[in-house]
Design an enzyme around this catalytic site. Structure first.
Site, PDB file in Angstrom:
ATOM      1  N   HIS A  19       0.840  -1.206   0.000  1.00 21.67           N
ATOM      2  CA  HIS A  19       0.000   0.000   0.000  1.00 21.67           C
ATOM      3  C   HIS A  19       0.877   1.259   0.000  1.00 21.67           C
ATOM      4  O   HIS A  19       0.633   2.211  -0.729  1.00 21.67           O
ATOM      5  CB  HIS A  19      -0.882   0.053   1.256  1.00 21.67           C
ATOM      6  CG  HIS A  19      -1.906  -1.037   1.344  1.00 21.67           C
ATOM      7  ND1 HIS A  19      -2.121  -1.782   2.481  1.00 21.67           N
ATOM      8  CD2 HIS A  19      -2.806  -1.501   0.435  1.00 21.67           C
ATOM      9  CE1 HIS A  19      -3.096  -2.635   2.277  1.00 21.67           C
ATOM     10  NE2 HIS A  19      -3.528  -2.497   1.047  1.00 21.67           N
ATOM     11  N   LYS A  43     -15.586  -7.426   4.663  1.00 28.43           N
ATOM     12  CA  LYS A  43     -14.490  -8.323   5.046  1.00 28.43           C
ATOM     13  C   LYS A  43     -14.357  -8.412   6.566  1.00 28.43           C
ATOM     14  O   LYS A  43     -14.579  -7.425   7.268  1.00 28.43           O
ATOM     15  CB  LYS A  43     -13.174  -7.792   4.479  1.00 28.43           C
ATOM     16  CG  LYS A  43     -13.037  -7.955   2.991  1.00 28.43           C
ATOM     17  CD  LYS A  43     -11.638  -7.518   2.571  1.00 28.43           C
ATOM     18  CE  LYS A  43     -11.476  -7.568   1.069  1.00 28.43           C
ATOM     19  NZ  LYS A  43     -10.188  -7.006   0.647  1.00 28.43           N
ATOM     20  N   ARG A  92      -2.212  -6.496  -8.448  1.00 26.38           N
ATOM     21  CA  ARG A  92      -1.184  -7.514  -8.237  1.00 26.38           C
ATOM     22  C   ARG A  92      -1.372  -8.718  -9.141  1.00 26.38           C
ATOM     23  O   ARG A  92      -0.462  -9.180  -9.784  1.00 26.38           O
ATOM     24  CB  ARG A  92      -1.212  -8.017  -6.782  1.00 26.38           C
ATOM     25  CG  ARG A  92      -0.688  -7.062  -5.761  1.00 26.38           C
ATOM     26  CD  ARG A  92      -1.186  -7.412  -4.393  1.00 26.38           C
ATOM     27  NE  ARG A  92      -2.637  -7.304  -4.355  1.00 26.38           N
ATOM     28  CZ  ARG A  92      -3.367  -7.469  -3.269  1.00 26.38           C
ATOM     29  NH1 ARG A  92      -2.808  -7.801  -2.142  1.00 26.38           N
ATOM     30  NH2 ARG A  92      -4.688  -7.323  -3.322  1.00 26.38           N
ATOM     31  N   SER A 130      -2.938  -8.005   2.680  1.00 25.06           N
ATOM     32  CA  SER A 130      -3.346  -7.872   4.083  1.00 25.06           C
ATOM     33  C   SER A 130      -3.903  -9.192   4.612  1.00 25.06           C
ATOM     34  O   SER A 130      -3.652  -9.568   5.763  1.00 25.06           O
ATOM     35  CB  SER A 130      -4.419  -6.783   4.213  1.00 25.06           C
ATOM     36  OG  SER A 130      -3.899  -5.537   3.841  1.00 25.06           O
TER      37      SER A 130
HETATM   38  P1  ADP Z   1      -9.788  -3.634  -0.708  1.00 26.25           P
HETATM   39  O1  ADP Z   1     -10.382  -4.386   0.432  1.00 26.25           O
HETATM   40  O2  ADP Z   1     -10.616  -2.471  -1.154  1.00 26.25           O
HETATM   41  O3  ADP Z   1      -9.304  -4.458  -1.861  1.00 26.25           O
HETATM   42  P2  ADP Z   1      -7.064  -3.431   0.254  1.00 26.25           P
HETATM   43  O4  ADP Z   1      -6.704  -2.744   1.505  1.00 26.25           O
HETATM   44  O5  ADP Z   1      -6.929  -4.909   0.214  1.00 26.25           O
HETATM   45  O6  ADP Z   1      -8.528  -2.929  -0.075  1.00 26.25           O
HETATM   46  O7  ADP Z   1      -6.249  -2.812  -0.944  1.00 26.25           O
HETATM   47  C1  ADP Z   1      -6.377  -1.470  -1.319  1.00 26.25           C
HETATM   48  C2  ADP Z   1      -5.781  -1.283  -2.695  1.00 26.25           C
HETATM   49  O8  ADP Z   1      -4.373  -1.544  -2.644  1.00 26.25           O
HETATM   50  C3  ADP Z   1      -6.315  -2.244  -3.763  1.00 26.25           C
HETATM   51  O9  ADP Z   1      -6.363  -1.556  -4.992  1.00 26.25           O
HETATM   52  C4  ADP Z   1      -5.284  -3.331  -3.800  1.00 26.25           C
HETATM   53  O10 ADP Z   1      -5.263  -3.994  -5.058  1.00 26.25           O
HETATM   54  C5  ADP Z   1      -4.025  -2.524  -3.576  1.00 26.25           C
HETATM   55  N1  ADP Z   1      -2.950  -3.334  -3.021  1.00 26.25           N
HETATM   56  C6  ADP Z   1      -2.975  -4.120  -1.935  1.00 26.25           C
HETATM   57  N2  ADP Z   1      -1.797  -4.726  -1.737  1.00 26.25           N
HETATM   58  C7  ADP Z   1      -0.979  -4.315  -2.747  1.00 26.25           C
HETATM   59  C8  ADP Z   1       0.371  -4.610  -3.129  1.00 26.25           C
HETATM   60  N3  ADP Z   1       1.113  -5.467  -2.446  1.00 26.25           N
HETATM   61  N4  ADP Z   1       0.862  -4.004  -4.242  1.00 26.25           N
HETATM   62  C9  ADP Z   1       0.075  -3.158  -4.956  1.00 26.25           C
HETATM   63  N5  ADP Z   1      -1.192  -2.845  -4.658  1.00 26.25           N
HETATM   64  C10 ADP Z   1      -1.727  -3.418  -3.570  1.00 26.25           C
END
Ligand code: ADP
Length: 164
Positions: A19, A43, A92, A130
């Site tokens: 992030h 979630k 990803r 996450s």
């Molecule tokens: P959500 O529950 O909305 O998917 P996340 O917190 O999982 O939210 O992720 C927020 C954003 O960050 C999403 O667009 C996700 O694809 C991106 N993201 C999460 N982890 C990574 C990573 N390791 N590299 C690039 N983007 C990421």
């Protein structure tokens, strides 16, 4: 309207180096990034939205080009309220793509002036999620290479508190 502000929405449960990398690189394009923590996620979460916002604010402390906020309800409504027409998301995997494509279509239908911009993960962060971090930490594994030390410490404290 040309936006200098991008909204970076997500669950951030917990925030990861993946992030943080999207935010840093996003700032190479936009003047300001608003990290918007979803309150209404379906979630199962480890941290409350308040705890996630607090963590993110600490991680980006002193950065005037990064704002951390909550959003509730429709993301496009939030973006309009913040006077932004850009939603920034990270990609990803192919699984991310499928989900993100649907979300971006839905948002485009709701608000045609808002664009979703995708940034590919950097290969060194491509395995970081996450959900996986929560599983590893739950079973006692180290998440040191995936999250900031402050986040690691906070996860440990949370799991300890939950185990009581
Ligand atoms: P959500 O529950 O909305 O998917 P996340 O917190 O999982 O939210 O992720 C927020 C954003 O960050 C999403 O667009 C996700 O694809 C991106 N993201 C999460 N982890 C990574 C990573 N390791 N590299 C690039 N983007 C990421």
């Amino acid at each position: 309207m040309r936006s200098k502000i991008a909204i970076y929405p997500g669950s951030f449960d917990p925030p990861t180096y993946g992030h943080m990398n999207i935010v840093e690189r996003g700032l190479g394009i936009f003047q300001k990034i608003i990290i918007a923590v979803a309150r209404n996620t379906s979630k199962k979460s480890l941290f409350t939205p308040e705890e996630r916002v607090e963590l993110l604010r600490k991680l980006f402390k002193g950065r005037r080009d990064v704002e951390v906020d909550y959003f509730e309800g429709l993301l496009v409504g939030y973006a309009l309220k913040k006077k932004s027409n850009v939603i920034l998301r990270g990609l990803r995997t192919v699984a991310d793509y499928e989900y993100e494509l649907q979300m971006s279509f839905a948002n485009k239908n709701l608000s045609p002036n808002i664009e979703t911009i995708f940034m590919m993960t950097e290969s060194r962060y491509s395995h970081i999620s996450s959900t996986i971090i929560k599983e590893i930490a739950f079973f006692g594994g180290s998440v040191k290479n995936m999250v900031h030390p402050l986040v690691e410490k906070t996860i440990k404290a949370k799991l300890k508190e939950r185990a009581k």
